[in-house]
Write a protein that holds these residues in place. Structure first.
Motif, PDB file in Angstrom:
ATOM      1  N   ALA A  67       0.833  -1.205   0.000  1.00 26.47           N
ATOM      2  CA  ALA A  67       0.000   0.000   0.000  1.00 26.47           C
ATOM      3  C   ALA A  67       0.869   1.257   0.000  1.00 26.47           C
ATOM      4  N   LEU A  68       0.529   2.182  -0.885  1.00 25.90           N
ATOM      5  CA  LEU A  68       1.227   3.468  -0.903  1.00 25.90           C
ATOM      6  C   LEU A  68       0.780   4.293   0.296  1.00 25.90           C
ATOM      7  N   LEU A  69       1.737   4.845   1.017  1.00 27.51           N
ATOM      8  CA  LEU A  69       1.405   5.653   2.191  1.00 27.51           C
ATOM      9  C   LEU A  69       0.541   6.848   1.801  1.00 27.51           C
ATOM     10  N   ALA A  70       0.828   7.456   0.667  1.00 27.80           N
ATOM     11  CA  ALA A  70       0.042   8.609   0.207  1.00 27.80           C
ATOM     12  C   ALA A  70      -1.416   8.218  -0.030  1.00 27.80           C
ATOM     13  N   ASP A  71      -1.634   7.015  -0.557  1.00 28.09           N
ATOM     14  CA  ASP A  71      -3.002   6.545  -0.797  1.00 28.09           C
ATOM     15  C   ASP A  71      -3.757   6.304   0.500  1.00 28.09           C
ATOM     16  N   LEU A  72      -3.010   6.073   1.579  1.00 29.31           N
ATOM     17  CA  LEU A  72      -3.640   5.873   2.883  1.00 29.31           C
ATOM     18  C   LEU A  72      -3.872   7.194   3.613  1.00 29.31           C
ATOM     19  N   GLY A  73      -3.450   8.300   2.998  1.00 29.16           N
ATOM     20  CA  GLY A  73      -3.672   9.620   3.577  1.00 29.16           C
ATOM     21  C   GLY A  73      -2.470  10.212   4.280  1.00 29.16           C
ATOM     22  N   VAL A  74      -1.313   9.568   4.136  1.00 30.71           N
ATOM     23  CA  VAL A  74      -0.103  10.053   4.813  1.00 30.71           C
ATOM     24  C   VAL A  74       0.563  11.128   3.959  1.00 30.71           C
ATOM     25  N   ASP A  75       0.513  12.372   4.459  1.00 31.78           N
ATOM     26  CA  ASP A  75       1.211  13.468   3.791  1.00 31.78           C
ATOM     27  C   ASP A  75       2.545  13.686   4.504  1.00 31.78           C
ATOM     28  N   SER A  76       3.274  14.704   4.130  1.00 29.43           N
ATOM     29  CA  SER A  76       4.621  14.905   4.698  1.00 29.43           C
ATOM     30  C   SER A  76       4.583  15.160   6.204  1.00 29.43           C
ATOM     31  N   LEU A  77       3.593  15.895   6.683  1.00 27.55           N
ATOM     32  CA  LEU A  77       3.477  16.161   8.121  1.00 27.55           C
ATOM     33  C   LEU A  77       3.135  14.876   8.868  1.00 27.55           C
ATOM     34  N   MET A  78       2.213  14.105   8.332  1.00 32.56           N
ATOM     35  CA  MET A  78       1.834  12.843   8.957  1.00 32.56           C
ATOM     36  C   MET A  78       3.025  11.873   8.964  1.00 32.56           C
ATOM     37  N   MET A  79       3.840  11.899   7.924  1.00 28.94           N
ATOM     38  CA  MET A  79       5.030  11.053   7.861  1.00 28.94           C
ATOM     39  C   MET A  79       5.982  11.396   9.006  1.00 28.94           C
ATOM     40  N   LEU A  80       6.176  12.692   9.251  1.00 29.84           N
ATOM     41  CA  LEU A  80       7.037  13.110  10.366  1.00 29.84           C
ATOM     42  C   LEU A  80       6.477  12.618  11.690  1.00 29.84           C
ATOM     43  N   GLU A  81       5.176  12.759  11.868  1.00 29.91           N
ATOM     44  CA  GLU A  81       4.550  12.301  13.106  1.00 29.91           C
ATOM     45  C   GLU A  81       4.738  10.796  13.278  1.00 29.91           C
ATOM     46  N   LEU A  82       4.585  10.053  12.202  1.00 31.04           N
ATOM     47  CA  LEU A  82       4.754   8.601  12.253  1.00 31.04           C
ATOM     48  C   LEU A  82       6.196   8.244  12.608  1.00 31.04           C
ATOM     49  N   MET A  83       7.152   8.945  12.025  1.00 32.11           N
ATOM     50  CA  MET A  83       8.557   8.675  12.333  1.00 32.11           C
ATOM     51  C   MET A  83       8.885   9.030  13.782  1.00 32.11           C
ATOM     52  N   PHE A  84       8.313  10.124  14.288  1.00 31.70           N
ATOM     53  CA  PHE A  84       8.519  10.483  15.696  1.00 31.70           C
ATOM     54  C   PHE A  84       7.918   9.419  16.612  1.00 31.70           C
ATOM     55  N   GLU A  85       6.793   8.845  16.198  1.00 28.53           N
ATOM     56  CA  GLU A  85       6.171   7.767  16.963  1.00 28.53           C
ATOM     57  C   GLU A  85       7.124   6.572  17.068  1.00 28.53           C
ATOM     58  N   PHE A  86       7.794   6.236  15.954  1.00 26.18           N
ATOM     59  CA  PHE A  86       8.781   5.154  15.981  1.00 26.18           C
ATOM     60  C   PHE A  86       9.932   5.501  16.931  1.00 26.18           C
ATOM     61  N   GLU A  87      10.403   6.734  16.864  1.00 30.41           N
ATOM     62  CA  GLU A  87      11.497   7.144  17.758  1.00 30.41           C
ATOM     63  C   GLU A  87      11.090   6.957  19.218  1.00 30.41           C
ATOM     64  N   ASP A  88       9.909   7.432  19.558  1.00 25.16           N
ATOM     65  CA  ASP A  88       9.442   7.349  20.941  1.00 25.16           C
ATOM     66  C   ASP A  88       9.200   5.914  21.379  1.00 25.16           C
ATOM     67  N   ARG A  89       8.549   5.152  20.539  1.00 27.05           N
ATOM     68  CA  ARG A  89       8.148   3.790  20.917  1.00 27.05           C
ATOM     69  C   ARG A  89       9.330   2.835  21.010  1.00 27.05           C
ATOM     70  N   PHE A  90      10.284   2.960  20.089  1.00 26.99           N
ATOM     71  CA  PHE A  90      11.374   1.989  20.021  1.00 26.99           C
ATOM     72  C   PHE A  90      12.723   2.542  20.482  1.00 26.99           C
ATOM     73  N   GLY A  91      12.768   3.804  20.886  1.00 28.19           N
ATOM     74  CA  GLY A  91      14.009   4.383  21.381  1.00 28.19           C
ATOM     75  C   GLY A  91      15.092   4.491  20.320  1.00 28.19           C
TER      76      GLY A  91
END
Length: 79
Positions: A26-50
């Motif tokens: 699945a393309l992330l863009a097709d799921l509604g992930v824009d550049s801001l949402m991508m940053l939020e998702l990456m920050f979530e990975f940083e927080d969750r997995f250290g």
């Protein structure tokens, strides 16, 4: 929690995406992930997995690319 699970939960909570639609190809863009949402998702990975993400990471286009990228960073962090 694993990478695909985090992505599924994140997109369900933030965008209301059905977790069954969050598959490897699945393309992330097709799921509604824009550049801001991508940053939020990456920050979530940083927080969750250290992990620490570098600013020069190639932006993933698909769910599978995101999983591969994050799993690689997580395994490097553990070693």
């Amino acid at each position: 929690m694993d990478s695909i699970g985090l992505i599924r939960d994140f997109l369900k909570d933030r965008l209301g995406v059905d977790p069954e639609n969050v598959i490897s190809g699945a393309l992330l863009a097709d799921l509604g992930v824009d550049s801001l949402m991508m940053l939020e998702l990456m920050f979530e990975f940083e927080d969750r997995f250290g992990i620490k993400l570098s600013s020069d990471l190639k932006t993933p286009r698909t769910v599978g690319e995101m999983v591969t990228l994050m799993d690689g960073l997580i395994s490097r962090q553990k070693s």
